[in-house]
Write an enzyme that holds these catalytic residues in place. Structure first.
Site, PDB file in Angstrom:
ATOM      1  CG  HIS A  86      -0.394   0.387   2.510  1.00 10.92           C
ATOM      2  ND1 HIS A  86      -0.075  -0.543   3.480  1.00 10.92           N
ATOM      3  CD2 HIS A  86      -0.093   1.589   3.042  1.00 10.92           C
ATOM      4  CE1 HIS A  86       0.397   0.078   4.542  1.00 10.92           C
ATOM      5  NE2 HIS A  86       0.401   1.371   4.301  1.00 10.92           N
ATOM      6  CG  ASP A 118      -0.030  -3.858   2.815  1.00 12.32           C
ATOM      7  OD1 ASP A 118       0.166  -3.357   1.700  1.00 12.32           O
ATOM      8  OD2 ASP A 118      -0.156  -3.163   3.853  1.00 12.32           O
ATOM      9  CB  SER A 195       3.176   1.764   6.239  1.00 14.39           C
ATOM     10  OG  SER A 195       1.989   1.999   6.949  1.00 14.39           O
TER      11      SER A 195
END
Length: 359
Positions: A86, A118, A195
């Protein structure tokens, strides 16, 4: 490298931080400006881990049609960087740039992405000399074990936060329409910008790839056992084929257990079978309002399945497309075995599915 790139980076960082903290300007960390931040020789295990690992952590900036963004990543070998799908999924061609701890920039290529886990892998042809690598362990961490989250939260580069492993085998929704199994839960502070960064042990081993924060001291990382399956395939083939059975399930509570004559409330009730999926014609879904009418899966290949998390983890970590698995099911009060040959998951579909759906 061009002097304009650090300026661009600081602009992205300031924009992201201003949105998150109400407009206060935030500057570069000392570690990214030639200062080692060692606290004058303070004897701390966290400082030691930071020194040993931070040169493997990178800032990832992305530009694309939907604007820019940033995240984290880490080096796993002499040319590959791991981050989240992402983080880079909206990037334009040559729209990803990474910066290392010594302030050098590189423009990587995207080797492979996997929206189901992901995860994404970037390739850098000429890593700076001052970099290091981080190994990903192929085992589940222990609950209560201390861990450190490294990355760029809110654009604050080269940051470290401390916590413990709060839980394992969590099941979380993802934009792919399938759930992410076997996730690691931590109370180490995780914020936007973390992230793709590593969750490391005090030995400097990667116990997860950070991908979400839920606030209230709850953050999540992709399981190292899932990452070590997916990442090599992304490097080799650019993609990873996940096993697919084609069912939706729900936990078995006392009411369902009583309806199907289970001694204990364990297993998962099949609530839907996807047409033409591997389980179609083999498993029987429950009729709405009749909890005793569908199959209850209680084991896979003689391994007991107590809940959705175990079902999803077993499929994700122990099977592959083409495998034939033996399911032990309770149907109309009788226990029996059926065989299902798994297929590859179909292309991701939006909108996001609920937790536990469609293994």
């Amino acid at each position: 490298m061009s002097s304009e790139r650090p300026t661009r980076r600081r602009a992205l960082r300031t924009i992201g931080a201003a949105v998150a903290v109400g407009g206060f300007g935030i500057g570069s960390s000392g570690a990214q400006n030639g200062e080692d931040g060692d606290g004058g020789g303070v004897d701390s295990p966290y400082t030691a881990v930071y020194r040993d690992t931070i040169d493997a952590v990178v800032l990832v900036t992305v530009s694309g049609r939907r604007g820019g963004g940033l995240g984290s990543g880490f080096i796993i070998d002499d040319q590959h960087v791991v981050t989240n799908d992402h983080v880079v999924s909206s990037a334009a061609d040559d729209g990803v740039e990474i910066q290392f701890s010594n302030e050098e920039w590189r423009t990587p290529s995207i080797v492979g992405t996997d929206p189901y886990s992901d995860l994404a892998v970037l390739r850098v042809e000429n890593l700076p000399d001052a970099t290091s690598e981080l190994p990903i362990v192929d085992r589940e961490p222990a609950i209560g074990q201390e861990v450190l989250a490294l990355g760029n939260p809110l654009g604050l580069d080269a940051s470290i936060s401390q916590g413990i492993i709060s839980g394992v085998d969590r099941v979380l929704p993802s934009p792919s329409g399938f759930s992410i199994p076997a996730a690691i839960q931590t109370d180490a502070p995780v914020n936007p910008g973390n992230s793709g960064g590593p969750l490391v042990s005090l030995e400097g081993e990667v116990f997860g790839v950070v991908f979400a924060g839920a606030g209230q001291a709850i953050g999540f990382a992709i399981s190292p056992r899932l990452a070590t399956r997916v990442i090599p395939a992304l490097i080799e083939d650019g993609t990873y084929e996940h096993p697919y059975m084609g069912v939706a399930v729900q936990p078995v509570g006392p009411e369902i257990a009583d309806a199907v004559d289970l001694e204990d409330a364990t297993g998962v009730l099949v609530t839907e079978v996807v047409p033409d999926a591997p389980a179609d014609g083999i498993l029987e879904p429950a009729t709405p309002g009749q909890p005793g009418s569908g199959d209850v899966i209680v084991a896979i290949d003689d391994q007991q399945i107590q809940n959705q998390a175990q079902l999803l983890s077993s499929l994700a970590l122990e099977t592959a497309p083409g495998d034939t698995i033996e399911l032990t099911v309770v149907r109309s009060g009788d226990e029996q075995s059926v065989d299902v040959t798994l297929d590859s998951r179909p292309e991701p579909k939006l909108p996001q599915a609920s937790i536990g759906s469609a293994p």
